[in-house]
Design a protein around this motif. Structure first.
Motif, mmCIF file in Angstrom:
data_model
loop_
_atom_site.group_PDB
_atom_site.id
_atom_site.type_symbol
_atom_site.label_atom_id
_atom_site.label_comp_id
_atom_site.label_asym_id
_atom_site.label_seq_id
_atom_site.Cartn_x
_atom_site.Cartn_y
_atom_site.Cartn_z
ATOM 1 N N THR A 1 0.743 -1.348 0.123
ATOM 2 C CA THR A 1 0.161 -0.023 0.232
ATOM 3 C C THR A 1 0.944 1.243 0.032
ATOM 4 O O THR A 1 0.392 2.456 -0.284
ATOM 5 N N GLY A 2 2.125 1.209 0.426
ATOM 6 C CA GLY A 2 2.936 2.479 0.270
ATOM 7 C C GLY A 2 2.525 3.124 1.679
ATOM 8 O O GLY A 2 3.337 4.499 1.958
ATOM 9 N N SER A 3 1.821 2.849 2.427
ATOM 10 C CA SER A 3 1.184 3.681 3.705
ATOM 11 C C SER A 3 1.998 3.061 5.131
ATOM 12 O O SER A 3 2.512 1.876 5.159
ATOM 13 N N SER A 4 2.395 3.790 5.832
ATOM 14 C CA SER A 4 2.949 3.458 7.110
ATOM 15 C C SER A 4 1.972 2.701 8.000
ATOM 16 O O SER A 4 0.686 2.749 7.840
ATOM 17 N N VAL A 5 2.664 2.098 8.844
ATOM 18 C CA VAL A 5 1.775 0.880 9.541
ATOM 19 C C VAL A 5 2.071 1.145 10.996
ATOM 20 O O VAL A 5 3.147 1.597 11.707
ATOM 21 N N THR A 6 1.113 1.313 11.671
ATOM 22 C CA THR A 6 1.025 1.481 13.272
ATOM 23 C C THR A 6 1.404 0.354 13.906
ATOM 24 O O THR A 6 1.153 -1.024 13.538
ATOM 25 N N VAL A 7 1.994 0.501 14.856
ATOM 26 C CA VAL A 7 2.464 -0.422 15.977
ATOM 27 C C VAL A 7 1.997 -0.647 17.486
ATOM 28 O O VAL A 7 2.389 -0.932 18.150
ATOM 29 N N GLY A 8 0.692 0.347 17.460
ATOM 30 C CA GLY A 8 0.056 0.597 18.867
ATOM 31 C C GLY A 8 -0.135 1.879 18.885
ATOM 32 O O GLY A 8 -0.503 2.731 18.153
ATOM 33 N N VAL A 9 -0.421 2.187 20.323
ATOM 34 C CA VAL A 9 -0.802 3.624 20.532
ATOM 35 C C VAL A 9 0.473 4.112 21.079
ATOM 36 O O VAL A 9 1.212 3.901 21.768
ATOM 37 N N GLY A 10 0.806 5.372 20.563
ATOM 38 C CA GLY A 10 1.875 6.220 20.613
ATOM 39 C C GLY A 10 1.620 7.326 21.790
ATOM 40 O O GLY A 10 0.530 7.313 22.161
ATOM 41 N N ILE A 11 2.596 8.003 22.239
ATOM 42 C CA ILE A 11 2.478 8.958 23.180
ATOM 43 C C ILE A 11 1.834 10.351 22.416
ATOM 44 O O ILE A 11 0.973 10.982 23.244
ATOM 45 N N ILE A 12 2.183 10.516 21.343
ATOM 46 C CA ILE A 12 1.741 11.667 20.449
ATOM 47 C C ILE A 12 0.996 11.053 19.313
ATOM 48 O O ILE A 12 1.082 10.079 19.024
ATOM 49 N N THR A 13 0.498 12.055 18.502
ATOM 50 C CA THR A 13 -0.073 11.670 17.230
ATOM 51 C C THR A 13 0.655 12.089 16.224
ATOM 52 O O THR A 13 1.986 12.663 16.531
ATOM 53 N N VAL A 14 0.588 11.643 15.105
ATOM 54 C CA VAL A 14 1.572 11.928 14.127
ATOM 55 C C VAL A 14 1.524 13.206 13.724
ATOM 56 O O VAL A 14 2.819 13.938 13.349
ATOM 57 N N GLU A 15 0.351 14.019 13.733
ATOM 58 C CA GLU A 15 0.512 15.326 13.275
ATOM 59 C C GLU A 15 1.087 16.137 14.534
ATOM 60 O O GLU A 15 2.015 17.409 14.011
ATOM 61 N N GLU A 16 1.060 15.802 15.614
ATOM 62 C CA GLU A 16 1.792 16.540 16.771
ATOM 63 C C GLU A 16 3.578 16.322 16.570
ATOM 64 O O GLU A 16 4.124 17.114 16.622
ATOM 65 N N GLN A 17 3.814 15.246 15.972
ATOM 66 C CA GLN A 17 5.253 14.709 15.830
ATOM 67 C C GLN A 17 5.764 15.715 14.557
ATOM 68 O O GLN A 17 6.945 16.068 14.492
ATOM 69 N N GLN A 18 4.912 15.638 13.757
ATOM 70 C CA GLN A 18 5.377 16.501 12.605
ATOM 71 C C GLN A 18 5.522 18.112 12.875
ATOM 72 O O GLN A 18 6.427 18.732 12.391
ATOM 73 N N LEU A 19 4.709 18.494 13.671
ATOM 74 C CA LEU A 19 4.995 19.864 14.103
ATOM 75 C C LEU A 19 6.197 19.881 14.915
ATOM 76 O O LEU A 19 6.861 20.890 15.018
ATOM 77 N N ILE A 20 6.407 19.232 15.915
ATOM 78 C CA ILE A 20 7.706 18.968 16.698
ATOM 79 C C ILE A 20 9.012 18.855 15.622
ATOM 80 O O ILE A 20 9.720 19.759 16.030
ATOM 81 N N ILE A 21 9.081 18.082 14.840
ATOM 82 C CA ILE A 21 10.052 17.944 13.806
ATOM 83 C C ILE A 21 10.500 19.065 13.139
ATOM 84 O O ILE A 21 11.341 19.547 12.974
ATOM 85 N N ALA A 22 9.425 19.741 12.787
ATOM 86 C CA ALA A 22 9.368 21.148 12.061
ATOM 87 C C ALA A 22 9.997 22.268 12.959
ATOM 88 O O ALA A 22 10.822 22.942 12.442
ATOM 89 N N ALA A 23 9.384 22.192 14.130
ATOM 90 C CA ALA A 23 10.067 23.151 14.965
ATOM 91 C C ALA A 23 11.699 23.065 15.582
ATOM 92 O O ALA A 23 12.349 23.918 15.279
ATOM 93 N N LEU A 24 12.009 21.607 15.452
ATOM 94 C CA LEU A 24 13.405 21.400 15.820
ATOM 95 C C LEU A 24 14.307 21.542 14.613
ATOM 96 O O LEU A 24 15.325 22.140 14.720
ATOM 97 N N ALA A 25 13.577 21.302 13.366
ATOM 98 C CA ALA A 25 14.243 21.727 12.195
ATOM 99 C C ALA A 25 14.656 23.013 11.956
ATOM 100 O O ALA A 25 15.713 23.616 11.552
ATOM 101 N N SER A 26 13.631 24.163 12.448
ATOM 102 C CA SER A 26 13.811 25.591 12.192
ATOM 103 C C SER A 26 15.015 25.796 13.334
ATOM 104 O O SER A 26 15.545 27.088 12.938
ATOM 105 N N ARG A 27 15.285 25.302 14.165
ATOM 106 C CA ARG A 27 16.214 25.654 14.902
ATOM 107 C C ARG A 27 17.925 25.295 14.666
ATOM 108 O O ARG A 27 18.814 25.724 15.379
#
Length: 418
Positions: free
Chosen positions: A263-289
């Motif tokens: 399918t080319g889609s990412s596979v979940t492995v259970g319940v995470g601490i954060i959502t995928v959207e939250e992680q994308q925001l964090i990664i973008a913020a870290l990259a900006s620094r």
């Protein structure tokens, strides 16, 4: 009999620490029994724990053990089984046997019942080494197949889960760890709020919250945690590239979400601490620094430096330490280092204005060429330009202009001079 002929070294290896007949203790006991039975004294035991005999890894125990025979320190090297010595086939074992024979040494494999000094045993060892190599390759393929099977079903395939998560014994998927999930969520919330990683680490350490492997939290461990795919409930995969020099694949250390080959889609492995959207925001913020340097590495983007940090010197008697800005004032750094200085302090605004004014006063031609009209507005413009030059110099952007080097700036008592 020469001493080296009556002595033998042992080489012991295990890929994974586990109980059973191939444990290091069992290997050593069997090898020592063989040595005593044949009238040999064990001189030294060389051990490699958690080291593969097939992969290209540094094995200090292996290197020392083989060198003991090649150098003539001992004549006999004893291994529990030939695959403990190597799983790379004749490419490694063949030349080693030749080296041993050249110096009058020998290799003994206890469980295989082989002695390279006996007729025909050297050939048998070469054959067994190839079998060990083939078995290692087959085992590797079985492991890869099992991982593909488990990945397709969203199962955790081994290793330590990210901080705040644990593996559910029944489903094999990840779930929040009751003991650490709250702290993991705190880390995520602080990062989403824009707090620098160094401040998050300081917060955790102040409250004595241990890092995943014990000890103190570091910026690197926080960054790795927040970027981990499994922290957002996604199955991770370590990137593998082909090594032309060694002729095999190798892991790069780069981890990204595993994509289903169909399918080319990412596979979940259970319940995470954060959502995928939250992680994308964090990664973008870290990259900006950070910014990418010419060599491809990333380095932090530093904010504007205060104009006179490190340039001011404390004028207190016997001190002379550099001064740095703390709040609205420049403060003697000697105080922070535990020196006996009474702690010189100067209002930042007054000192910076005095320095800019002194500089402009020494370069009247910069003002005269504009004429008298609009002098104050142009003076303000020039002041801003001078300040920007100093800031650019402080953050290392290549400007060579350094007006501070033309001035003597010191803190003296209740006043200042420029």
């Amino acid at each position: 009999m020469r001493q080296e002929d009556a002595q033998a070294d042992l080489y012991l290896r295990i890929s994974l620490e586990r109980d059973g007949k191939t444990a290091i203790e069992r290997q050593e006991a069997d090898c020592r029994t063989w040595a005593v039975r044949h009238g040999l004294v064990v001189r030294r035991v060389h051990v490699d724990r958690g080291k593969s005999g097939y992969k290209v890894v540094v094995r200090k125990g292996f290197d020392a053990a083989t060198e003991s025979v090649v150098s003539g320190a001992v004549r006999t090297l004893i291994v529990w089984k030939l695959d403990r010595l190597s799983r790379k086939g004749t490419a490694e074992v063949g030349p080693l046997l030749e080296q041993f024979a050249r110096v009058g040494g020998r290799l003994v494999s206890v469980m295989d019942g082989l002695d390279s000094s006996l007729p025909g045993d050297g050939l048998a060892m070469a054959s067994l080494s190839e079998w060990a190599r083939a078995e290692a390759e087959a085992q590797g393929e079985r492991v890869r197949h099992a991982k593909r099977f488990l990945r397709g079903r969203g199962r955790w395939i081994g290793g330590q889960p990210p901080y705040g998560l644990r593996v559910d014994a029944e489903s094999g998927s990840l779930e929040p760890d009751p003991e650490t999930a709250a702290y993991a969520r705190l880390i995520a919330d602080e990062a989403l709020a824009g707090k620098p990683l160094v401040k998050i680490a300081r917060l955790l350490n102040e409250y004595e919250i241990p890092a995943p492997r014990g000890g103190l939290w570091q910026v690197g461990s926080l960054s790795q945690l927040l970027k981990a795919p499994a922290f957002a409930g996604l199955l991770p995969e370590t990137e593998v590239v082909w090594d032309e020099e060694r002729g095999r694949h190798k892991y790069t250390g780069v981890v990204h979400p595993y994509l289903d080959p169909d399918t080319g889609s990412s596979v979940t492995v259970g319940v995470g601490i954060i959502t995928v959207e939250e992680q994308q925001l964090i990664i973008a913020a870290l990259a900006s620094r950070t910014r990418v340097r010419g060599d491809g590495t990333r380095r932090p983007v530093r904010g504007p430096a205060h104009l006179l940090t490190g340039l001011l010197r404390c004028g207190a008697e016997g001190c002379g330490a550099r001064m740095s800005r703390n709040g609205t004032s420049y403060v003697c750094q000697g105080v922070r280092l535990g020196h006996t200085c009474p702690g010189a302090r100067a209002m930042a605004t007054r000192v910076e204005e005095a320095v800019v004014s002194a500089y402009l006063g020494r370069h009247p031609t910069l003002l005269d060429q504009w004429g008298r009209s609009g002098l104050e507005e142009r003076r303000a413009l020039l002041s801003a330009a001078v300040e920007r030059v100093w800031v650019a110099r402080a953050v290392g952007r290549g400007h060579r202009f350094d007006p501070a080097k033309r001035l003597r700036i010191v803190w003296v008592g209740d006043g200042h001079e420029a």
